[in-house]
Design a protein around this motif. Structure first.
Motif, PDB file in Angstrom:
ATOM      1  N   GLY A 126       8.772  -5.953  10.928  1.00 28.46           N
ATOM      2  CA  GLY A 126       7.489  -5.280  10.847  1.00 28.46           C
ATOM      3  C   GLY A 126       6.953  -5.112   9.443  1.00 28.46           C
ATOM      4  N   LEU A 127       7.704  -5.564   8.433  1.00 26.84           N
ATOM      5  CA  LEU A 127       7.190  -5.444   7.070  1.00 26.84           C
ATOM      6  C   LEU A 127       6.468  -6.724   6.696  1.00 26.84           C
ATOM      7  CD1 LEU A 127       9.925  -3.770   4.864  1.00 26.84           C
ATOM      8  CD2 LEU A 127       7.585  -3.003   5.196  1.00 26.84           C
ATOM      9  N   ASN A 128       5.333  -6.555   6.033  1.00 24.84           N
ATOM     10  CA  ASN A 128       4.564  -7.715   5.634  1.00 24.84           C
ATOM     11  C   ASN A 128       4.244  -7.567   4.146  1.00 24.84           C
ATOM     12  OD1 ASN A 128       2.964  -9.922   5.492  1.00 24.84           O
ATOM     13  ND2 ASN A 128       1.185  -8.938   6.455  1.00 24.84           N
ATOM     14  N   CYS A 129       5.299  -7.712   3.321  1.00 23.80           N
ATOM     15  CA  CYS A 129       5.142  -7.456   1.895  1.00 23.80           C
ATOM     16  C   CYS A 129       5.066  -8.760   1.122  1.00 23.80           C
ATOM     17  CB  CYS A 129       6.334  -6.662   1.367  1.00 23.80           C
ATOM     18  SG  CYS A 129       6.408  -4.977   1.973  1.00 23.80           S
ATOM     19  N   SER A 130       4.260  -8.770   0.049  1.00 26.17           N
ATOM     20  CA  SER A 130       4.189  -9.956  -0.802  1.00 26.17           C
ATOM     21  C   SER A 130       5.167  -9.885  -1.966  1.00 26.17           C
ATOM     22  CB  SER A 130       2.788 -10.112  -1.374  1.00 26.17           C
ATOM     23  OG  SER A 130       1.816  -9.800  -0.448  1.00 26.17           O
ATOM     24  N   HIS A 131       5.459  -8.677  -2.431  1.00 22.93           N
ATOM     25  CA  HIS A 131       6.296  -8.525  -3.620  1.00 22.93           C
ATOM     26  C   HIS A 131       7.608  -7.803  -3.323  1.00 22.93           C
ATOM     27  CE1 HIS A 131       2.797  -9.694  -6.020  1.00 22.93           C
ATOM     28  NE2 HIS A 131       2.115  -8.907  -5.212  1.00 22.93           N
ATOM     29  N   LEU A 132       7.523  -6.764  -2.475  1.00 26.26           N
ATOM     30  CA  LEU A 132       8.695  -5.923  -2.254  1.00 26.26           C
ATOM     31  C   LEU A 132       9.502  -6.393  -1.049  1.00 26.26           C
ATOM     32  CD1 LEU A 132       7.350  -2.332  -2.858  1.00 26.26           C
ATOM     33  CD2 LEU A 132       7.998  -4.111  -4.455  1.00 26.26           C
ATOM     34  N   SER A 133      10.727  -5.854  -0.976  1.00 21.42           N
ATOM     35  CA  SER A 133      11.612  -6.095   0.170  1.00 21.42           C
ATOM     36  C   SER A 133      11.999  -7.554   0.316  1.00 21.42           C
ATOM     37  CB  SER A 133      10.973  -5.608   1.485  1.00 21.42           C
ATOM     38  OG  SER A 133      10.519  -4.307   1.339  1.00 21.42           O
ATOM     39  N   THR A 134      12.082  -8.274  -0.801  1.00 22.95           N
ATOM     40  CA  THR A 134      12.657  -9.616  -0.741  1.00 22.95           C
ATOM     41  C   THR A 134      14.080  -9.496  -0.211  1.00 22.95           C
ATOM     42  OG1 THR A 134      13.166  -9.284  -3.082  1.00 22.95           O
ATOM     43  CG2 THR A 134      11.287 -10.688  -2.566  1.00 22.95           C
TER      44      THR A 134
ATOM     45  N   PHE B  81      -4.418  -1.040 -14.225  1.00 25.26           N
ATOM     46  CA  PHE B  81      -4.112   0.351 -13.899  1.00 25.26           C
ATOM     47  C   PHE B  81      -5.320   1.116 -13.364  1.00 25.26           C
ATOM     48  CE2 PHE B  81      -2.788   4.642 -15.838  1.00 25.26           C
ATOM     49  CZ  PHE B  81      -1.910   4.914 -14.808  1.00 25.26           C
ATOM     50  N   VAL B  82      -6.542   0.547 -13.498  1.00 17.33           N
ATOM     51  CA  VAL B  82      -7.765   1.336 -13.290  1.00 17.33           C
ATOM     52  C   VAL B  82      -7.792   2.088 -11.957  1.00 17.33           C
ATOM     53  CG1 VAL B  82     -10.282   1.236 -13.175  1.00 17.33           C
ATOM     54  CG2 VAL B  82      -9.041  -0.228 -14.761  1.00 17.33           C
ATOM     55  N   SER B  83      -7.517   1.363 -10.842  1.00 11.20           N
ATOM     56  CA  SER B  83      -7.699   2.034  -9.559  1.00 11.20           C
ATOM     57  C   SER B  83      -6.525   2.972  -9.255  1.00 11.20           C
ATOM     58  CB  SER B  83      -7.934   1.031  -8.442  1.00 11.20           C
ATOM     59  OG  SER B  83      -6.714   0.505  -8.004  1.00 11.20           O
ATOM     60  N   ILE B  84      -5.337   2.642  -9.745  1.00  7.17           N
ATOM     61  CA  ILE B  84      -4.199   3.567  -9.580  1.00  7.17           C
ATOM     62  C   ILE B  84      -4.484   4.859 -10.336  1.00  7.17           C
ATOM     63  CG2 ILE B  84      -1.748   3.950 -10.107  1.00  7.17           C
ATOM     64  CD1 ILE B  84      -2.290   1.899  -7.879  1.00  7.17           C
ATOM     65  N   ARG B  85      -5.015   4.729 -11.540  1.00  9.78           N
ATOM     66  CA  ARG B  85      -5.328   5.909 -12.343  1.00  9.78           C
ATOM     67  C   ARG B  85      -6.365   6.786 -11.617  1.00  9.78           C
ATOM     68  NH1 ARG B  85      -6.952   6.096 -18.309  1.00  9.78           N
ATOM     69  NH2 ARG B  85      -7.300   3.872 -18.039  1.00  9.78           N
ATOM     70  N   ARG B  86      -7.372   6.130 -11.049  1.00 10.23           N
ATOM     71  CA  ARG B  86      -8.405   6.897 -10.339  1.00 10.23           C
ATOM     72  C   ARG B  86      -7.785   7.635  -9.151  1.00 10.23           C
ATOM     73  NH1 ARG B  86     -11.807   2.900  -8.676  1.00 10.23           N
ATOM     74  NH2 ARG B  86     -12.350   2.427 -10.830  1.00 10.23           N
ATOM     75  N   ARG B  87      -6.939   6.935  -8.397  1.00 10.85           N
ATOM     76  CA  ARG B  87      -6.288   7.589  -7.258  1.00 10.85           C
ATOM     77  C   ARG B  87      -5.408   8.744  -7.727  1.00 10.85           C
ATOM     78  NH1 ARG B  87      -5.943   2.351  -5.154  1.00 10.85           N
ATOM     79  NH2 ARG B  87      -7.143   2.176  -3.239  1.00 10.85           N
ATOM     80  N   TRP B  88      -4.671   8.519  -8.809  1.00 11.21           N
ATOM     81  CA  TRP B  88      -3.774   9.562  -9.304  1.00 11.21           C
ATOM     82  C   TRP B  88      -4.585  10.791  -9.721  1.00 11.21           C
ATOM     83  CZ3 TRP B  88      -2.665  12.736 -13.323  1.00 11.21           C
ATOM     84  CH2 TRP B  88      -1.403  13.336 -13.315  1.00 11.21           C
ATOM     85  N   GLU B  89      -5.685  10.581 -10.417  1.00  8.58           N
ATOM     86  CA  GLU B  89      -6.505  11.711 -10.865  1.00  8.58           C
ATOM     87  C   GLU B  89      -7.075  12.479  -9.674  1.00  8.58           C
ATOM     88  OE1 GLU B  89      -7.722  10.068 -15.320  1.00  8.58           O
ATOM     89  OE2 GLU B  89      -9.199   9.920 -13.719  1.00  8.58           O
ATOM     90  N   THR B  90      -7.425  11.745  -8.613  1.00 10.10           N
ATOM     91  CA  THR B  90      -7.935  12.414  -7.404  1.00 10.10           C
ATOM     92  C   THR B  90      -6.861  13.279  -6.746  1.00 10.10           C
ATOM     93  OG1 THR B  90      -9.313  10.481  -7.033  1.00 10.10           O
ATOM     94  CG2 THR B  90      -9.084  11.983  -5.182  1.00 10.10           C
ATOM     95  N   LEU B  91      -5.609  12.806  -6.818  1.00  7.08           N
ATOM     96  CA  LEU B  91      -4.510  13.527  -6.160  1.00  7.08           C
ATOM     97  C   LEU B  91      -3.873  14.587  -7.057  1.00  7.08           C
ATOM     98  CD1 LEU B  91      -2.691  10.426  -4.621  1.00  7.08           C
ATOM     99  CD2 LEU B  91      -3.670  12.305  -3.296  1.00  7.08           C
TER     100      LEU B  91
ATOM    101  N   GLU C   2      -2.154  -5.044  -6.328  1.00  2.00           N
ATOM    102  CA  GLU C   2      -3.428  -4.668  -6.952  1.00  2.00           C
ATOM    103  C   GLU C   2      -3.249  -4.424  -8.457  1.00  2.00           C
ATOM    104  OE1 GLU C   2      -5.949  -1.716  -4.660  1.00  2.00           O
ATOM    105  OE2 GLU C   2      -5.507  -0.556  -6.453  1.00  2.00           O
ATOM    106  N   PHE C   3      -2.134  -3.746  -8.786  1.00  4.54           N
ATOM    107  CA  PHE C   3      -1.813  -3.451 -10.185  1.00  4.54           C
ATOM    108  C   PHE C   3      -1.618  -4.737 -10.987  1.00  4.54           C
ATOM    109  CE2 PHE C   3       1.713  -2.906 -13.239  1.00  4.54           C
ATOM    110  CZ  PHE C   3       1.170  -1.952 -14.081  1.00  4.54           C
ATOM    111  N   LEU C   4      -0.899  -5.702 -10.424  1.00  2.90           N
ATOM    112  CA  LEU C   4      -0.653  -6.959 -11.150  1.00  2.90           C
ATOM    113  C   LEU C   4      -1.951  -7.729 -11.347  1.00  2.90           C
ATOM    114  CD1 LEU C   4       2.673  -8.248  -9.540  1.00  2.90           C
ATOM    115  CD2 LEU C   4       2.368  -7.103 -11.750  1.00  2.90           C
ATOM    116  N   GLN C   5      -2.846  -7.646 -10.391  1.00  3.23           N
ATOM    117  CA  GLN C   5      -4.093  -8.412 -10.482  1.00  3.23           C
ATOM    118  C   GLN C   5      -5.160  -7.715 -11.299  1.00  3.23           C
ATOM    119  OE1 GLN C   5      -5.490  -9.705  -6.674  1.00  3.23           O
ATOM    120  NE2 GLN C   5      -4.194 -11.531  -6.836  1.00  3.23           N
ATOM    121  N   GLN C   6      -5.283  -6.408 -11.093  1.00  6.40           N
ATOM    122  CA  GLN C   6      -6.431  -5.692 -11.664  1.00  6.40           C
ATOM    123  C   GLN C   6      -6.062  -4.638 -12.689  1.00  6.40           C
ATOM    124  OE1 GLN C   6      -8.572  -4.227  -8.230  1.00  6.40           O
ATOM    125  NE2 GLN C   6      -8.006  -6.079  -7.155  1.00  6.40           N
TER     126      GLN C   6
END
Ligand code: BT5
Length: 250
Positions: A3-11, A193-203, A187-191
């Protein structure tokens, strides 16, 4: 894992009944050239680690103790960004699965009503410029009961069971968390820290609030810097960057 559909994790997903510390084991595997995305989970830890030599309470068969090996090709100064990435993923998974009002606390906690429900410990192996690996260590209190917490914790603590009165299906939590971490890491590798930072600030539980740092500096939290520093506006208006310290609401 089904049931996992990961591109990077859980190799590779390694689940063991007991380890001293999943971070220690993941580090060993990393040094033996294990692949990015290797995940180590233990049912219990005999020597779970916090920061600065502190201990992480790790009773058997109730919680999640997990370490993830990453090999991001990013400058060393950006490695702390991954701590915030894992904090966001843990808080949002708790919100989505159990409707818990989880918040992030700088630098490495996830809290519910000021009580710690998860702790993060990222360790890195790098030479001056090049990162060899980063270990994301994640401890989440799922089915831990009040009696299982020691009395001498220096910060109030809680678990999903305590917050909701419901037992958690641990594999379901792990699946949802790994999936979200995988999305955010991609998302982090492609784009960046911007959106992670925004999410973190919201939380962030203390955003726009007056806080003290080590009881000696006072100001209002205005955000997070890309190297992981907390941005604090002091009373004279200038911005101070906090790299370490105990931040508490005023
Ligand atoms: C942390 O340290 O919050 C990082 C914890 C990381 C644990 C994970 S589990 C999987 C992986 N493998 C490891 O060996 N570690 C990682 P710190 O900010 O230093 O907080 C530690 C402090 O939190 C302790 O000194 C206690 O006061 C408190 N504490 C200990 N166990 C706790 C628990 N289960 N729940 C809430 N608070 C706890």
């Amino acid at each position: 894992e089904k049931g996992l559909n990961c591109s990077h994790l859980s190799t590779t997903l390694i689940c063991l009944p007991e380890l001293d510390s999943t971070n220690a084991r993941a580090r060993q595997l990393a040094e033996e050239d294990a692949a990015e995305g290797t995940v180590v989970i233990a049912d219990r830890q005999s020597a779970g680690r916090g920061r600065l030599g502190r201990c992480w309470e790790s009773p058997s068969a109730v919680n999640l103790y997990c370490s993830i090996l990453l090999r991001p090709q990013i400058p060393v100064q950006q490695a702390p960004q991954l701590t915030f990435l894992s904090a966001v993923a843990v808080a949002e998974t708790l919100q989505q699965l159990y409707r818990i009002d989880a918040k992030v606390k700088w630098p490495n906690d996830v809290l519910v009503d000021g009580k710690k429900i998860a702790g993060l410990l990222n360790e890195m192996n790098a030479e001056t410029e090049q990162i060899h690996f980063v270990i994301l260590g994640i401890g989440v209190n799922l089915n831990m009961s009040t009696e299982q917490f020691p009395e001498e914790l220096n910060y109030p603590a809680t678990s999903v069971l305590i917050e909701t009165g419901q037992q958690v299906d641990r594999p379901a939590f792990v699946r949802a968390l790994l999936q979200l971490l995988d999305d955010y890491y991609g998302e982090f590798l492609q784009q960046g820290f911007v959106s992670i930072r925004r999410r973190w600030e919201t939380l962030c539980d203390m955003m726009s609030q007056r806080v003290s740092v080590d009881n000696s500096m006072f100001g209002t939290v205005v955000g997070l810097d890309s190297d992981g520093a907390l941005r604090l506006q002091l009373d004279d208006g200038h911005i101070e960057r906090v790299m370490a310290g105990d931040v508490r609401p005023q």
